[in-house]
Design a protein around this motif. Structure first.
Motif, mmCIF file in Angstrom:
data_model
loop_
_atom_site.group_PDB
_atom_site.id
_atom_site.type_symbol
_atom_site.label_atom_id
_atom_site.label_comp_id
_atom_site.label_asym_id
_atom_site.label_seq_id
_atom_site.Cartn_x
_atom_site.Cartn_y
_atom_site.Cartn_z
ATOM 1 N N SER B 392 0.838 -1.209 0.000
ATOM 2 C CA SER B 392 0.000 0.000 0.000
ATOM 3 C C SER B 392 0.864 1.248 0.000
ATOM 4 C CB SER B 392 -0.875 0.063 1.246
ATOM 5 O OG SER B 392 -1.704 -1.007 1.311
ATOM 6 N N LEU B 393 1.858 1.264 0.873
ATOM 7 C CA LEU B 393 2.669 2.467 0.980
ATOM 8 C C LEU B 393 3.535 2.645 -0.259
ATOM 9 C CD1 LEU B 393 3.471 2.189 4.752
ATOM 10 C CD2 LEU B 393 1.976 3.837 3.651
ATOM 11 N N ALA B 394 4.005 1.524 -0.845
ATOM 12 C CA ALA B 394 4.748 1.631 -2.100
ATOM 13 C C ALA B 394 3.841 2.203 -3.177
ATOM 14 C CB ALA B 394 5.274 0.262 -2.520
ATOM 15 N N GLY B 395 2.576 1.785 -3.164
ATOM 16 C CA GLY B 395 1.633 2.294 -4.154
ATOM 17 C C GLY B 395 1.401 3.777 -3.982
ATOM 18 N N ILE B 396 1.180 4.202 -2.750
ATOM 19 C CA ILE B 396 0.865 5.613 -2.547
ATOM 20 C C ILE B 396 2.099 6.476 -2.773
ATOM 21 C CG2 ILE B 396 1.236 5.646 -0.040
ATOM 22 C CD1 ILE B 396 -1.453 7.515 -1.969
ATOM 23 N N TYR B 397 3.280 5.914 -2.565
ATOM 24 C CA TYR B 397 4.502 6.705 -2.780
ATOM 25 C C TYR B 397 4.598 7.146 -4.228
ATOM 26 C CZ TYR B 397 9.334 8.205 -2.743
ATOM 27 O OH TYR B 397 10.452 8.955 -2.861
ATOM 28 N N GLN B 398 4.078 6.305 -5.134
ATOM 29 C CA GLN B 398 4.122 6.684 -6.552
ATOM 30 C C GLN B 398 3.185 7.838 -6.851
ATOM 31 O OE1 GLN B 398 3.528 3.291 -9.091
ATOM 32 N NE2 GLN B 398 4.702 2.029 -7.682
ATOM 33 N N THR B 399 2.161 8.005 -6.035
ATOM 34 C CA THR B 399 1.192 9.071 -6.277
ATOM 35 C C THR B 399 1.535 10.323 -5.497
ATOM 36 O OG1 THR B 399 -0.486 7.395 -6.612
ATOM 37 C CG2 THR B 399 -1.256 9.625 -6.272
ATOM 38 N N SER B 400 1.840 10.153 -4.229
ATOM 39 C CA SER B 400 2.106 11.324 -3.415
ATOM 40 C C SER B 400 3.108 10.956 -2.330
ATOM 41 C CB SER B 400 0.805 11.830 -2.795
ATOM 42 O OG SER B 400 1.110 12.733 -1.758
ATOM 43 N N SER B 401 4.259 11.560 -2.377
ATOM 44 C CA SER B 401 5.283 11.212 -1.398
ATOM 45 C C SER B 401 4.922 11.745 -0.020
ATOM 46 C CB SER B 401 6.644 11.735 -1.832
ATOM 47 O OG SER B 401 6.506 13.056 -2.303
ATOM 48 N N LEU B 402 4.175 12.858 0.012
ATOM 49 C CA LEU B 402 3.795 13.420 1.314
ATOM 50 C C LEU B 402 2.858 12.463 2.059
ATOM 51 C CD1 LEU B 402 3.735 15.896 3.250
ATOM 52 C CD2 LEU B 402 1.595 16.498 2.118
ATOM 53 N N VAL B 403 1.834 11.983 1.328
ATOM 54 C CA VAL B 403 0.900 11.052 1.962
ATOM 55 C C VAL B 403 1.643 9.814 2.431
ATOM 56 C CG1 VAL B 403 -1.174 9.687 1.608
ATOM 57 C CG2 VAL B 403 -0.979 11.921 0.547
#
Lengths: 493, 517
Positions: B392-403
């Motif tokens: 999940s966190l790898a996925g969100i890192y691609q979209t928004s590094s802040l989140v």
């Protein structure tokens, strides 16, 4: 003029009237000892009258062939559907009565009075005329026949002050409402020159003058009183609480069906060309009934009073279907009426089964505490009815809300529907209070008495209809309601 | 297995069991419930083994026109399959957990649980929008009774709050459903998943669905019903609430909000991110100060479900797969943690952390299981929690590094509150005599815990078994979402390379330069 087709069309009413008159004579000579037999005969007559409706209901009837007595009555599918519901509700009111009147709560030594079944019969005749009225004259005739019977029924326990008070209140306010209705009818007559529905409709075409508009508003107000829609609902809790419980069960079902059907017929057939004139009024009444019905119920301790508010709340949802002003809305309204009648009869029968050691009746929240331990069958049935009234799936009450809201949204009234459905959550609050009191609280242990077989049968039957199995009925129910709703709109097309 | 309506059968078995339980004595009801849930679980195993990975998207489909207005249509894809497996796996455990803890009105209790199982399977298997709603909403009735009749001291308040919160969220969704069905002229979910709703309509349709799913998930600030409901519900009720009912919200997002309204989902991704970031940090901090074990785990659920929502709205394959694995993992782990609480609650009848201490001394096996589930909740590699949170966190890192940055603090805070809890309960001295005298877990409790522990390790060591069935479905979903996916802030744009080497010396044979001299 050939009256044979007219008599053929009104055969159910003739059966009921004839039986009613004969039973009245029997009651006069037989006295209250014969009351039970008279009730059975009356129920049979209602059943026979109901069976006579079946062919017309099944095949669907509409068009000029349904006009009777020179256009005074119109016996189309819509009228038949409403009549079937009215007769069923009346049979239920007769079935539950004897045990109640024999109990100590009724305060009568001699049990049920022989006039009770006769009055129910005459009320049913009046309602039949109401739902098939095609002229303001026959409308008023049916309405008064029903109302006068109802006033007496509310006050039938002569030694009980609450019953007398209920009857008097109902009479005074009912007379006022009849007056308002008559005034509206006279205005319409004055501005359109007719009392027949099609004549008034023709007279109302084009731009409507202020006088005619006032007539429309007065007529709607009078009818709103009969269906106890907000803001004409004040009498309902008092009358429901004071009237004997079988009579309350009757008031909550049959006259509601008749008055709603009558209102639908008037707004579609008479005011059908002036939808803008009444749609807002009906929308307001629907929303106000939903919200005030729910808010008013919250503080109630008396179960009959609570169910009175619940019926106001339900009328709001029924009016929602009416406010949509198309065939889908009318059909949804009829489906709702059917399910509402089943839920109401079931809830009132369950109340009638809350008996003490000596057969006395209980009707407050304090008495039904912990009912699920002492009388699990009644508690589970009430649970089904209450969740169903709250519109929680998978009970059939959800389906009734489902069709009404579907019609509302499909007609594009999205905001209206969203407000109404959000308000329905307020109603859920007091319905789940029922369940909380019966299931979560410690038993009060006062409900110990035995119940009659007839009550069990009715309770089981209504619970079965409301249970998820009831969804299997929906295809045929929808089919009948669609036929009925279409016949109402024949003139529109 | 061709032609056997296995999904209907899986609902019929617990339904029959429930009706039988209603009319049985206490002991008979326990055995009937256990038997029915085990048979259903066996049917679930059959379902999984017959599920064709890489086959048609919708399998085991059934359809019957029984009702007016909507149809009885069932069918599953890989996502639904795994969630159904989670439900039928946890159900026998719930029955075992209630074996001795529930003493009054056992028949009705078991019936409520079996009804719950029917409704959960129905919700995940429904292929008709309104049928889904019926199952989704009907769960309120048994859950209301479970909390209200068999719950703790403050059960009435908790049951009301649970009921009204959830109902209010759902009715708005119903209005949106009517509009969608009127627009698309079908209530078939697979068709609606491909239907292009106009972008402006999507906005409010999405919000209406969000109202319902955000309450179910629950997302901050709509989560307040959850600690109340969890704390007051009996142990098995908490397991089902945390294990499966919260997943209905996540399932709703992945089945409805994302594929049906991709544009609106992208438009509102910031909202989901904002609420999830607050939830991760805030509820983790709240969990840190709880004195009640169940409340602590309840708040940790809110934080974990926020990782799910973040993963879902990452709009890429890792995020979606990670969200699914977190849901499955959280279903197992938080369910198991509630069981751990239930085990010691049954012995001492208090959930107060301070009343325990040093349980590792007198209850070594219990401490072992508790430690495993604590570590899985933190996300230790080798347990299911790690796989899901990492994806999940790898996925969100691609979209928004802040989140990604803020949500990752949830793992650290998670370690803080879970280890702190574990230290106070299992380690240290035996401060309370009655807690020190408690016996270790019984055979029944072994049977409850061991399968969950095995599943947690299996999912942690070889997640492919769980990723494989849903890979195709996630890919289809990702393809549908890709057009609307919001721009990423973390991808570096490759610049245009210089024409010559950086250390190339400037030439002075320029014609213009010559002329200037």
């Amino acid at each position: 003029m050939d009256f044979v087709p007219s008599f053929a069309l009104t055969l159910p009413e003739l059966v009921l009237t004839g039986t009613g008159l004969v039973l009245l004579l029997l009651a006069a000579w037989g006295g209250d000892k014969a009351a039970r037999k008279i009730a059975i005969a009356a129920a049979t007559a209602l059943f026979v009258a109901g069976v006579l409706l079946v062919p017309g209901l099944h095949f669907g009837t509409d068009g000029p062939a349904t006009l009777a007595f020179g256009g005074l009555l119109k016996v189309d599918s819509f009228a038949l559907f409403a009549k079937a519901l009215i007769y069923l509700a009346a049979i239920a009111a007769l079935m539950v009565a004897p045990a109640f009147f024999a109990g100590p709560t009724a305060g009568t030594e001699r049990g049920m009075r022989a006039e009770y079944p006769v009055l129910v019969l005459f009320a049913a005749v009046g309602m039949s005329i109401m739902v098939s009225a095609n002229d303001f004259m026959s409308l008023y005739l049916g309405l008064e026949l029903n109302s006068l019977s109802a006033y007496v029924l509310a006050a039938i326990l002569r030694r009980d002050t609450r019953s007398g008070e209920a009857g008097l209140k109902y009479f005074v306010l009912g007379a006022l409402a009849s007056g308002i209705l008559l005034y509206g009818m006279s205005l319409l007559y004055g501005f359109t020159g007719g009392t027949a529905f099609d004549a008034v409709r023709a007279g109302l075409s084009g731009t409507m003058g202020t006088g005619a508009l006032l007539g429309v508003i007065f007529v709607l107000s009078g009818l709103a009183f009969k269906i106890s829609a907000v803001p004409f609902h004040m009498w309902t809790p008092d009358v429901y609480e004071g009237a004997p419980t079988p009579v309350t069960a009757f008031f909550a079902t049959a006259p509601k069906v008749a008055a709603v059907a009558l209102t639908a017929r008037v707004v579609f057939e008479v005011f059908g060309g002036q939808v803008q004139a009444w749609q807002q009024i009906v929308m307001f009444m629907a929303l106000a009934s939903i919200i005030f019905g729910a808010l008013g119920a919250i503080g109630q301790e008396n179960l009959k009073r609570l169910l009175a508010y619940s019926s106001i709340n339900n009328i709001g949802f029924i009016l929602l279907g009416l406010a949509v002003a198309n065939v889908d809305g009318a059909s949804a309204m009829l489906v709702y009426l059917f399910i509402y009648v089943a839920m109401s009869i079931g809830s009132f029968v369950a109340l009638l089964m809350l008996r003490g050691e000596d057969g006395e009746l209980f009707e407050t929240f304090a008495d039904i505490r912990g009912l699920s331990v002492t009388r699990p069958a009644i508690a589970w049935a009430l649970l089904i009815f209450m969740f169903s009234l709250a519109g929680i799936p998978p009970l059939l009450g959800f389906y009734s809300k489902f069709v009404v809201f579907q019609a509302t949204i499909e007609a594009g009234l999205v905001a209206f529907g969203a407000i109404a459905i959000a308000a329905s959550v307020i109603g859920a609050f007091y319905y789940i209070k029922f369940v909380k009191v019966m299931f979560f609280d410690e038993p009060a242990g006062v409900v110990t008495g035995k119940s009659e077989t007839g009550h069990w049968v009715l309770l089981g039957l209504t619970a079965l209809i409301i249970s998820p199995l009831g969804y299997l009925l929906t295809p045929s129910l929808t089919d009948l309601a669609d036929k009925a709703a279409r016949s109402l709109f024949i003139v529109l097309v | 297995m061709e032609g056997l309506p296995i999904l209907s059968l899986m609902m019929l078995v617990p339904l029959a069991g429930a009706l039988a339980c209603l009319f049985s004595g206490a002991n008979a009801a326990r055995w009937i419930a256990l038997g029915a849930t085990l048979v259903t679980f066996a049917l679930g195993v059959v379902l999984w083994s017959n599920y064709e990975i890489g086959g048609p998207q919708w399998q085991f489909t059934e359809r019957a026109e029984l009702f007016a207005g909507f149809s009885y249509a069932l069918g599953i894809d890989g996502i639904a399959l795994l969630l159904i497996m989670l439900s039928v796996f946890l159900m026998p455990v719930c029955i075992l957990a209630s074996w001795e803890a529930i003493e009054k009105r056992v028949g009705e209790y078991m019936a409520a649980f079996l009804f719950m199982e029917v409704l959960m399977i129905g919700t995940f298997a429904a292929q008709d929008l309104f049928l889904f709603y019926v199952f989704f909403e009907a769960g309120l009735i048994p859950m209301y009774l479970i909390i209200g009749v068999w719950g703790g001291d403050n059960r009435i308040y908790a049951s009301y709050k649970f009921f009204l919160y959830t109902l209010f969220g759902s009715v708005l969704m119903l209005i949106a459903m009517f509009w969608m069905v009127a627009q698309a002229d079908t209530s078939d979910i697979p068709t609606l998943m491909q239907y292009p709703f106009p972008a402006e309509a999507q906005t409010w349709l999405w919000l209406a669905f969000f109202a319902s799913f955000a309450v179910k998930v629950p997302m901050w600030p709509l989560h307040t019903w959850l600690p109340d409901a969890h704390v007051q519900a009996p142990t098995a009720g908490s397991v089902i609430l945390a294990g499966v009912l919260l997943k209905l919200g996540g399932y709703g997002f992945i089945r409805f909000s994302l594929p049906m309204f991709p544009e609106a989902s992208a438009q509102f991704a910031w909202l989901v991110f904002a609420l999830s970031m607050i939830a991760v940090v805030y509820t983790s901090l709240v969990a840190l100060v709880q004195a009640d074990m169940k409340k602590l785990i309840a708040y940790s659920s809110v934080a974990h479900m926020a990782i799910v929502t973040v993963g879902l709205f990452a709009f890429n394959v890792q995020g979606l797969e990670g969200a699914m694995i977190v849901m499955l993992s959280h279903g197992l782990v938080s369910g198991a943690l509630f069981l751990c609480v239930g085990v010691i609650y049954d012995r001492l009848h208090t959930r107060e952390i301070a009343r325990y201490g040093g349980l590792a001394i007198n209850m070594p096996y219990y401490a072992l299981f508790f430690l495993l589930f604590t570590m899985a909740s933190i996300g230790l590699p080798g347990t299911s929690g790690f796989v899901g949170e990492f994806l999940s966190l790898a996925g969100i890192y691609q979209t928004s590094s802040l989140v990604a940055l803020i949500c990752t603090t949830g793992i650290i805070l998670g370690a803080a509150y879970m280890l702190y809890l574990y230290r106070r309960v299992a380690f240290g001295g035996q401060v309370n005599e009655d807690a020190a005298a408690m016996r270790d877990i019984s055979a029944r409790e072994w049977i409850m815990m061991a399968p969950i522990a095995a599943a947690v390790l299996w999912m942690g060591v070889y997640p492919e078994s769980f990723l494989a069935p849903m890979r195709e479905d996630i890919a289809v979903l990702e393809a549908r979402l890709s057009a609307a996916a919001p721009a990423s802030d973390a991808q570096l744009a490759p610049g245009t390379p210089r024409a010559e080497a950086a250390n190339a010396l400037p030439h002075h044979d320029n014609a213009a330069g010559e002329g200037a001299h």
